[in-house]
Design an enzyme around this catalytic site. Structure first.
Site, mmCIF file in Angstrom:
data_model
loop_
_atom_site.group_PDB
_atom_site.id
_atom_site.type_symbol
_atom_site.label_atom_id
_atom_site.label_comp_id
_atom_site.label_asym_id
_atom_site.label_seq_id
_atom_site.Cartn_x
_atom_site.Cartn_y
_atom_site.Cartn_z
ATOM 1 N N LYS A 1 -3.737 53.228 105.238
ATOM 2 C CA LYS A 1 -2.456 51.662 104.619
ATOM 3 C C LYS A 1 -1.868 52.119 103.154
ATOM 4 C CE LYS A 1 -2.773 47.474 104.205
ATOM 5 N NZ LYS A 1 -3.616 45.781 104.456
ATOM 6 N N SER B 1 -6.902 41.371 108.383
ATOM 7 C CA SER B 1 -6.046 41.889 108.941
ATOM 8 C C SER B 1 -5.964 44.102 109.236
ATOM 9 C CB SER B 1 -5.453 42.929 107.156
ATOM 10 O OG SER B 1 -4.857 41.799 106.317
ATOM 11 N N SER C 1 -2.050 42.473 107.537
ATOM 12 C CA SER C 1 -1.818 42.896 107.059
ATOM 13 C C SER C 1 -1.409 44.580 107.336
ATOM 14 C CB SER C 1 -1.698 42.653 105.083
ATOM 15 O OG SER C 1 -3.165 43.367 105.041
#
Length: 613
Positions: free
Chosen positions: A80, A178, A154
């Site tokens: 990420k 997330s 996210s």
């Protein structure tokens, strides 16, 4: 067979078998993946790719090593883009915020040292503020099953990369869900570990006191494999925590593991009137089927009062914790507010207004809710809830971004505020072929007990690998929870994870506790003889160095027998670790190193083995 033909499965067990049987190589795997991710990125998975020459170089270097010498040998992974990878920009989903780190995050370093190969940095909701995957200037991340639907966020790109066969696993972060919502929406296992178990050093914070690095994987076993490598105490990160060797939490986790690993167990489910599905007609049926499956595994359903969890969840965005998010982008908000997406600005800007009194008031309320929720754990060993109450189309999110995002956090936002561990696990498909998932949760340090139950839950169904047709490989049940009554033992050679004598520890029920270094007071030698080849660790008064070790929890009842197996010139003594604590560990008699090779400069046994080619 070439890697291009072989790569139907990136599950770690399948990949390890292919390497071991010489059916493919890390270089072939990386070449195939680079070709895949070079195709048009219509789902907006990536923000940046690792320069191909770097990935290929790492793969080629690994090709000269024994595939069994490293626990994640040749395993490709995605990161990420709020987690640092040396030499590759970190954007947190905002080009104006971008910087290029000189070093990698703590967890990334550990994974690479274990043989894992980073492929690229993935798309995300800007500054990790959102559960939808649509709040990014790099494009809205489309669901791996149907791009008209949201991927979840996210950690959007991380989940979709794994689900679509572009990585074996991926790192995300999870403050409000997330690491779980995208797992559920893309048919993956999502581990939200105990806060502090995986260091957040080198991670752009969302709410620094609540953040967790999460893991997306194709199976619970794969999530456990990755966690075992990535975890460990990070002295440089103030919010890193040591897994306690023994404590009420460990005692609870051990009892939970015993139950969840194969015996009867009690699992909590919210009262029917407290469940919310936001108009979704499929999810109630799928959740009932998941509950029935847990019962078939030996679980006893217990209805609990979910109210304290619901109210805690409302604190995360309705209370002063928004001020933590505001601190991250404060300077950018003042210097270039237009660089931040309007929806992100709208959410975080309220973080400027809470007073100190608001923060204390919220802490008092949270502590009361914690106390109210604690009573649940005397009735149950695990909480079972939908990971999300529904899934939305991207067009629906665009029409109502705040309320629908809030709906998605109903079952997730309380987790870190209450210091729980959680595992999202696939639990079937709706009539329109979209995946559904449940989350298993329990108090901190129960991570591996939860993964053991998740593995059992996943094993009884023909579970697809994300959005691919390949199935998750069948593997034996496992339990990695440290024993209650155990002795910490530092190992530095053939007993390391994945090496020739590690089975001796595993057969005793020992569990890996952490990877760390000794104090800088030792010399390290490759002893003559073998196989198995062994090192010697010798404490010295001068010119010492820090040497890599693993600390294992060995059941006290088995410790004496383990020590009795150790041949001279090795012995068990006290080893001083980098934090000045002392544990039992392998040491070598000084006179035995006169004919040995000094390998101190390598800093550890794995690095020395890798140097042999």
């Amino acid at each position: 067979m070439s890697g291009t033909v072989y790569m139907q499965s990136l599950a770690i067990a399948d990949l390890a078998a292919a390497y071991r049987e010489r059916r493919t190589t890390p270089l072939e795997v990386v070449q195939t993946l680079l070709a895949r991710i070079a195709a048009p990125d219509d789902r907006h998975i990536w923000i940046s790719r690792v320069p191909p020459e770097l990935a290929l170089q790492q793969a080629q270097t690994l090709g000269a090593c024994d595939p069994q010498s490293l626990p994640l040998y040749g395993v490709p992974f995605a990161i990420k883009d709020n987690i640092d990878l040396a030499g590759v920009p970190t954007t947190a989903g905002c080009p104006a915020f971008a910087y290029t780190p000189g070093g990698s995050a703590f967890v990334v370093r550990r994974l690479m040292e274990a043989g894992a190969i980073p492929i690229g940095k993935t798309n995300m909701d800007q500054f990790a503020t959102g559960l939808v995957g649509t709040r990014s200037p790099y494009g809205e991340c489309g669901n791996s099953f149907d791009p008209a639907y949201i991927s979840g966020g996210s950690s959007a790109g991380s989940a979709v990369a794994v689900a679509m066969g572009l990585a074996s696993f991926a790192l995300g972060t999870d403050t409000a869900g997330s690491g779980r919502i995208p797992a559920a929406f893309n048919n993956l296992v999502g581990l939200k570990p105990s806060c502090g178990r995986l260091s957040t050093g080198g991670v752009v914070p969302a709410c620094r006191t609540l953040d967790a690095v999460s893991i997306f994987a194709l199976s619970a076993q794969d999530a456990a494999r990755v966690c075992r490598v990535a975890e460990g105490f990070d002295e440089a990160e103030p919010y890193s925590r040591r897994a306690p060797a023994s404590s009420p939490a460990i005692a609870t986790a051990t009892a939970t593991a015993t139950a969840l690993g194969g015996g009867p167990f009690r699992f909590g489910v919210p009262r029917p009137e407290q469940l919310r599905f936001f108009g979704n007609e499929e999810y109630p049926r799928l959740f009932d089927a998941a509950v029935a499956r847990l019962e078939a595994l030996g679980g006893q359903r217990v209805l609990i009062d979910f109210a304290p969890f619901i109210e805690t969840a409302q604190l995360l965005y309705g209370g002063p914790w928004l001020a933590e998010r505001y601190l991250v982008i404060d300077a950018l908000l003042h210097s270039a507010p237009e660089a931040i997406l309007p929806i992100t600005r709208q959410v975080i800007a309220d973080g400027a207004t809470p007073l100190a009194s608001d923060a204390f008031r919220a802490q008092y309320r949270l502590q009361k809710l914690r106390r109210a929720s604690e009573g649940v754990w005397s009735e149950i060993q695990v909480l079972a809830i939908p990971t999300a109450g529904t899934i939305y189309r991207r067009a629906q999110i665009e029409a109502s971004p705040l309320q629908l995002n809030s709906n998605l956090g109903f079952y997730t936002n309380f987790m870190n505020l209450l210091d729980l561990a959680g595992v999202a696990v696939p639990a079937g498909f709706s009539a329109d072929a979209l995946p559904f998932g449940i989350t298993l949760a329990a108090p901190a340090w129960s991570d591996y007990a939860l993964l053991a139950l998740a593995a059992r839950f996943q094993a009884g169904q023909a579970s697809r690998q994300g959005a691919l047709s390949a199935l998750v490989p069948a593997e034996p049940d496992f339990s990695f929870t440290p024993p209650m009554d155990s002795i910490a033992v530092a190992v530095c050679g053939a007993h390391l994870e994945g090496l020739a004598l590690n089975h001796q520890l595993r057969n005793l029920g020992a569990v890996l506790r952490e990877r760390t270094r000794t104090a800088a007071q030792y010399r390290f030698y490759a002893l003559p003889g073998g196989p198995p080849h062994r090192p010697g660790l010798v404490r010295v008064a001068q010119q010492g160095a820090a040497i890599e070790v693993e600390v294992w929890s060995v059941p006290s009842a088995a410790f004496g027998g383990f020590v009795a197996q150790i041949p001279a010139p090795l012995a068990i003594g006290k080893v001083q670790l980098a934090d000045d604590s002392q544990v039992c560990g392998f040491l070598c008699e000084g006179q035995a190193v006169s004919q040995a090779l000094d390998i101190t400069a390598h800093g550890g046994w794995r690095a020395y083995l890798a140097s042999l080619g």
